[in-house]
Design an enzyme around this catalytic site. Structure first.
Site, PDB file in Angstrom:
ATOM      1  CD  GLN A 197      -2.795  -1.441   0.390  1.00 11.42           C
ATOM      2  OE1 GLN A 197      -3.857  -0.852   0.513  1.00 11.42           O
ATOM      3  NE2 GLN A 197      -2.532  -2.242  -0.646  1.00 11.42           N
ATOM      4  CB  ALA A 238     -10.410  -0.625   5.464  1.00 14.39           C
ATOM      5  CG  HIS A 239      -7.207  -0.336   1.585  1.00 13.79           C
ATOM      6  ND1 HIS A 239      -6.413  -1.264   0.986  1.00 13.79           N
ATOM      7  CD2 HIS A 239      -8.476  -0.804   1.424  1.00 13.79           C
ATOM      8  CE1 HIS A 239      -7.136  -2.237   0.491  1.00 13.79           C
ATOM      9  NE2 HIS A 239      -8.399  -1.981   0.732  1.00 13.79           N
ATOM     10  CG  ASN A 240      -8.167   2.907  -1.217  1.00 16.47           C
ATOM     11  OD1 ASN A 240      -7.116   3.532  -1.194  1.00 16.47           O
ATOM     12  ND2 ASN A 240      -8.250   1.684  -1.725  1.00 16.47           N
TER      13      ASN A 240
END
Length: 346
Positions: A197, A238-240
């Site tokens: 990431q 979480a991501h994004n």
């Protein structure tokens, strides 16, 4: 420290009742239950009237429309704003030292603003920027090229990882992690393989992030927390994910990757939200709701799966009667079987 009640009344712009009580001396500020004869307390609504009537407090801050016979009152239109003022008076925060502790490790390329405080054994990596008046507690880690805004309070054992941006006046409570890797794996040749990431986290101004909350960095772009949002302890983002301004989230909320959340939303404890969905502005989610699809602006949802709150509450209440209903069905089934046997014999 002693304060005249008249002086405290003036500090919060309240109305003193009765006015003749102005010389009353106050030495503390606490809850209705804990207050003693020299303490000031408060009541925020009529819901707590009975406790206010029984309190031993010398005086009570109350809403404008509340009367408590025999009590000295400070009447105000903003009880909680008055509470904030009293906390500052009776429980002042420790002023930052504006110094870097001898055991802190600060890279030579890191840039420090004015009056920055860095506690024992904290690490500030290369290229990091710390804004004016920021306080970095003990045992913290500020990663490479991370930026910490002005007046930020970073409690002990917080990690802000590489390239992440923290806005002005943000509060990070102990154990919070900003910028940990997003949970991204793909099955290749039958095995889970990590996908790095390389994005970042952006936390806008005036956000508060609770203890042991984790906010993952984006895959390529950014995970963003909007201005003024308040995030409780033990929350996973979480991501994004993108969270709009002025949201509030209670403990143990989990938000899966790439979900977009609008402004002014309120989520109860243990709400779970699926990845890649959109939640509108001013959405309210009851505790333990499970959200698996988009939600439009202004909706109030409850249950798992989440449904309109009124319907969800009815179902939850009905579930309490499920054992009796099942027994009733079994009894009716037996009666039908008896009647059917009787018909066959006739």
């Amino acid at each position: 420290m002693e304060y005249k009640i008249l002086d405290l009344t003036a500090r919060i712009g309240a109305e003193l009742s009765p006015p003749s009580a102005g010389d009353l001396l106050i030495t503390g500020f606490t809850t209705l239950e804990m207050a003693g004869k020299n303490d000031l307390s408060f009541v925020s609504s009529a819901k707590y009237r009975s406790q206010a009537e029984k309190t031993k407090a010398a005086a009570v801050i109350v809403p404008l429309d509340m009367d408590l016979p025999g009590k000295v009152l400070l009447k105000t239109a903003q009880v909680w704003q008055s509470v904030i003022a009293m906390l500052d008076i009776f429980y002042p925060e420790v002023a930052p030292t504006g110094k870097i502790h001898d055991t802190a490790i600060v890279h030579e390329s890191a840039r420090m603003g004015k009056s920055v405080t860095i506690g024992p054994m904290s690490v500030i990596e290369s290229g990091a920027e710390i804004g004016d008046g920021a306080i970095i507690g003990a045992l913290c880690y500020i990663g490479r090229n991370a930026k910490i805004g002005k007046g930020v309070l970073v409690h002990p054992q917080v990690s802000v990882m590489d390239d992440c941006i923290i806005g002005d006046r943000v509060i990070l409570h102990p154990g919070a992690v900003v910028g940990s890797d997003g949970f991204k794996f793909e099955v290749i040749n039958g095995l889970p393989v990590k996908i790095r990431q390389v994005g970042r986290v952006v936390v806008e101004d005036d956000v508060e992030i609770g203890s042991n909350t984790c906010i993952d960095r984006a895959s390529f772009t950014e995970t963003r927390i909007g201005r003024g949002t308040k995030i409780d302890n033990l929350i996973q983002i979480a991501h994004n994910v993108e969270i709009g301004p002025y949201c509030m989230m209670a403990a143990q909320v989990g938000i899966a990757g790439s979900t977009k959340i609008g402004a002014g939303c309120i989520f109860g404890g243990q709400v779970g939200i699926k990845d890649n969905i959109q939640i509108g502005n001013k959405v309210m989610l009851g505790a333990q709701s499970g959200v698996a699809q988009d939600i439009h602006d202004g909706m109030q949802m409850f249950g798992s799966p989440a449904m309109p709150a009124r319907e969800g509450i009815k179902i939850a209440m009905a579930l309490k009667h499920l054992p009796e209903l099942m027994q009733t069905i079994r009894d009716l089934k037996k009666r039908i079987e008896i009647l059917e046997e009787k018909e066959k014999k006739e």
